[in-house]
Scaffold this motif. Structure first.
Motif, PDB file in Angstrom:
ATOM      1  N   ARG A  22       0.834  -1.200   0.000  1.00 12.73           N
ATOM      2  CA  ARG A  22       0.000   0.000   0.000  1.00 12.73           C
ATOM      3  C   ARG A  22       0.873   1.255   0.000  1.00 12.73           C
ATOM      4  O   ARG A  22       0.547   2.252  -0.665  1.00 12.73           O
ATOM      5  CB  ARG A  22      -0.901   0.028   1.240  1.00 12.73           C
ATOM      6  N   LEU A  23       1.956   1.213   0.756  1.00 11.79           N
ATOM      7  CA  LEU A  23       2.867   2.359   0.794  1.00 11.79           C
ATOM      8  C   LEU A  23       3.486   2.597  -0.579  1.00 11.79           C
ATOM      9  O   LEU A  23       3.507   3.725  -1.077  1.00 11.79           O
ATOM     10  CB  LEU A  23       3.962   2.113   1.830  1.00 11.79           C
ATOM     11  N   VAL A  24       3.982   1.537  -1.204  1.00 11.31           N
ATOM     12  CA  VAL A  24       4.586   1.657  -2.527  1.00 11.31           C
ATOM     13  C   VAL A  24       3.542   2.133  -3.535  1.00 11.31           C
ATOM     14  O   VAL A  24       3.811   3.026  -4.362  1.00 11.31           O
ATOM     15  CB  VAL A  24       5.205   0.319  -2.969  1.00 11.31           C
ATOM     16  N   ALA A  25       2.345   1.556  -3.475  1.00 16.63           N
ATOM     17  CA  ALA A  25       1.291   1.952  -4.410  1.00 16.63           C
ATOM     18  C   ALA A  25       0.884   3.413  -4.197  1.00 16.63           C
ATOM     19  O   ALA A  25       0.694   4.167  -5.160  1.00 16.63           O
ATOM     20  CB  ALA A  25       0.077   1.042  -4.244  1.00 16.63           C
ATOM     21  N   GLY A  26       0.765   3.819  -2.934  1.00 18.05           N
ATOM     22  CA  GLY A  26       0.368   5.191  -2.649  1.00 18.05           C
ATOM     23  C   GLY A  26       1.376   6.202  -3.153  1.00 18.05           C
ATOM     24  O   GLY A  26       1.021   7.179  -3.820  1.00 18.05           O
ATOM     25  N   GLN A  27       2.654   5.965  -2.863  1.00 20.39           N
ATOM     26  CA  GLN A  27       3.677   6.904  -3.313  1.00 20.39           C
ATOM     27  C   GLN A  27       3.872   6.827  -4.827  1.00 20.39           C
ATOM     28  O   GLN A  27       4.157   7.839  -5.477  1.00 20.39           O
ATOM     29  CB  GLN A  27       4.991   6.657  -2.569  1.00 20.39           C
ATOM     30  N   GLY A  28       3.748   5.636  -5.398  1.00 21.46           N
ATOM     31  CA  GLY A  28       3.850   5.525  -6.846  1.00 21.46           C
ATOM     32  C   GLY A  28       2.720   6.249  -7.560  1.00 21.46           C
ATOM     33  O   GLY A  28       2.944   6.940  -8.559  1.00 21.46           O
ATOM     34  N   LEU A  29       1.499   6.096  -7.055  1.00 16.27           N
ATOM     35  CA  LEU A  29       0.359   6.817  -7.638  1.00 16.27           C
ATOM     36  C   LEU A  29       0.530   8.332  -7.497  1.00 16.27           C
ATOM     37  O   LEU A  29       0.187   9.089  -8.407  1.00 16.27           O
ATOM     38  CB  LEU A  29      -0.939   6.380  -6.956  1.00 16.27           C
ATOM     39  N   ALA A 184      -7.598  13.460 -10.410  1.00 19.48           N
ATOM     40  CA  ALA A 184      -8.073  13.639  -9.033  1.00 19.48           C
ATOM     41  C   ALA A 184      -8.429  12.294  -8.397  1.00 19.48           C
ATOM     42  O   ALA A 184      -8.165  12.065  -7.208  1.00 19.48           O
ATOM     43  CB  ALA A 184      -9.278  14.574  -9.011  1.00 19.48           C
ATOM     44  N   ALA A 185      -9.032  11.396  -9.176  1.00 18.19           N
ATOM     45  CA  ALA A 185      -9.374  10.071  -8.649  1.00 18.19           C
ATOM     46  C   ALA A 185      -8.118   9.297  -8.250  1.00 18.19           C
ATOM     47  O   ALA A 185      -8.093   8.622  -7.211  1.00 18.19           O
ATOM     48  CB  ALA A 185     -10.175   9.290  -9.692  1.00 18.19           C
ATOM     49  N   MET A 186      -7.062   9.404  -9.057  1.00 17.58           N
ATOM     50  CA  MET A 186      -5.802   8.744  -8.701  1.00 17.58           C
ATOM     51  C   MET A 186      -5.195   9.356  -7.443  1.00 17.58           C
ATOM     52  O   MET A 186      -4.615   8.648  -6.606  1.00 17.58           O
ATOM     53  CB  MET A 186      -4.825   8.818  -9.869  1.00 17.58           C
ATOM     54  N   ALA A 187      -5.332  10.685  -7.288  1.00 22.16           N
ATOM     55  CA  ALA A 187      -4.843  11.327  -6.067  1.00 22.16           C
ATOM     56  C   ALA A 187      -5.606  10.816  -4.849  1.00 22.16           C
ATOM     57  O   ALA A 187      -5.030  10.624  -3.770  1.00 22.16           O
ATOM     58  CB  ALA A 187      -4.969  12.841  -6.185  1.00 22.16           C
TER      59      ALA A 187
END
Length: 418
Positions: A22-29, A184-187
């Protein structure tokens, strides 16, 4: 005083832990959002007004608050803790993008209104970037930092690689309103991923830290004093000072020449300005490869690896002086990206490991500042040297970076780094 997640909260093999994903996905997004939004903002302002000063002013409006507030944001990270700041900044980024989406969809916005919201997004970015870097050592075991940094920065490099082409293509297909809605949805997804990660780690942690933000009997010094303490530490420590100087030199000698000089090179030697996109994609691919390679097997002699990464960047910039074909130019620029991606992981992981935790936010805010604050100077240098030809531009700037690599190799603090 806040309680932050600790490294002990994660298992010994964090790469297999779904929370870390989740951390990697959040920062990658979040990195992908940055890449997409920059293209969207540039094209949208061009749609609102004639090409010229308006576009530059809006981009400056977004960049100036970010650069100006990075150092105070580093104090905030050390005072409140990176988890609080990164989640708050992530939700603020989403809120600003949502407000801009509503403005674009339901009104006919002025350039001034867009610039004001872009500036607010820059404020959120100033808090987000150092907090995101400081969060990793708070939740990841030290021996895993290079690998996790590689995953995060690799995901961000992937966004840089595909972001421009994707943004331009989606805008052409569905328009500015829908594209901004998707960004915005990705954010929002990035904010949810980071928020749920922090909450999950906090639930499972056994204990938090209780030291004051500057280790002075739990007392909080003034913001000015706290900022001075961070700057003083960075100046006194040869390792930190040397790495910050290397990052700043690369930013000054590479960004302007590659962007501005690359556009002229593409037009003069590579078959037209359209080839610049192909060449710059080589940078994204190289950066992705460099990030992932740095996170594989850590180099036994990390200091020499840092010097080698700086030298690779310098050699790539100097090599642009001789290219006459788009394939060769893409290959050479990929070398610049390879060195940049490798250094990004190694430098950040090294500082995360060695800087005292109560100063980490301030020192990492200096790293972010060194990567963004000198862009105007770099563009100015490129403009001054371009009348002498692209060959001179690339040779002078590449040689400066190669000289910097020699100085890095000569520094005992960096050369002895393991």
């Amino acid at each position: 005083m806040t309680t932050e997640p600790t490294a002990g909260a994660l298992p010994r093999e964090p790469l297999g832990d779904p929370r870390l994903l989740r951390l990697v996905a959040g920062q990658g997004l979040a990195g992908l959002v940055d890449a997409l939004f920059l293209i969207w903002l540039t094209l949208f302002v061009l749609e609102l007004s004639e090409p010229g000063i308006a576009t530059g002013l809006v981009l400056v409006a977004a960049a100036l608050p970010r650069a100006a507030l990075l150092l105070p944001a580093g104090v905030l990270v050390d005072r409140l803790g990176p988890a609080h700041v990164v989640t708050g900044a992530s939700w603020l980024r989403f809120a600003v993008l949502l407000a801009l989406c509503a403005l674009v969809t339901f009104t006919s916005p002025s350039v001034t209104a867009v610039a004001l919201l872009a500036a607010l997004l820059g404020v959120a970015d100033a808090a987000y970037f150092p907090a995101a870097l400081a969060l990793l050592p708070a939740v990841v075991p030290t021996e895993k930092l290079p690998r996790v940094n590689a995953l995060v920065q690799g995901a961000e490099s992937g966004g840089d690689l595909v972001g421009p082409a994707v943004a331009a293509g989606v805008i052409a297909a569905v328009g500015f309103d829908a594209t901004l809605g998707g960004i915005a949805a990705m954010a929002a997804l990035a904010a949810v991923a980071l928020d749920t990660f922090v909450r999950a780690v906090r639930r499972d942690e056994d204990a938090g830290h209780a030291a004051g933000p500057d280790g002075i009997d739990g007392e909080q010094p003034s913001s000015a004093r706290a900022l001075g303490a961070g700057l003083g530490y960075a100046w006194r420590e040869p390792l930190v000072r040397g790495m910050l100087a290397a990052v700043a030199l690369i930013n000054i000698a590479v960004v302007g020449p590659v962007i501005v000089g690359g556009a002229v090179l593409a037009d003069q030697r590579l078959g037209g300005a359209g080839s610049l996109g192909v060449v710059l994609s080589g940078f994204g691919a190289g950066s992705l490869a460099g990030s992932l390679s740095a996170g594989g097997r850590p180099p036994a002699r990390r200091g020499w690896a840092v010097a080698g990464g700086v030298a690779a960047i310098g050699a790539g910039v100097a090599g642009l002086a001789a290219v006459t074909h788009v394939v060769a130019a893409t290959a050479v620029v990929s070398l610049v990206g390879l060195g940049s991606g490798f250094l990004g992981v190694v430098v950040v992981a090294t500082l995360q490991e060695r800087v005292p935790k109560h100063l980490l936010g301030r020192v990492l805010s200096l790293v972010v500042l060194a990567t963004v604050a000198f862009d105007p100077l770099s563009y100015l240098i490129a403009g001054v040297l371009l009348p002498y030809g692209t060959t001179t531009l690339f040779l002078v700037c590449g040689s400066a970076v190669l000289a910097g690599a020699a100085l890095v190799a000569a520094s005992p603090a960096i050369r002895s780094l393991r």
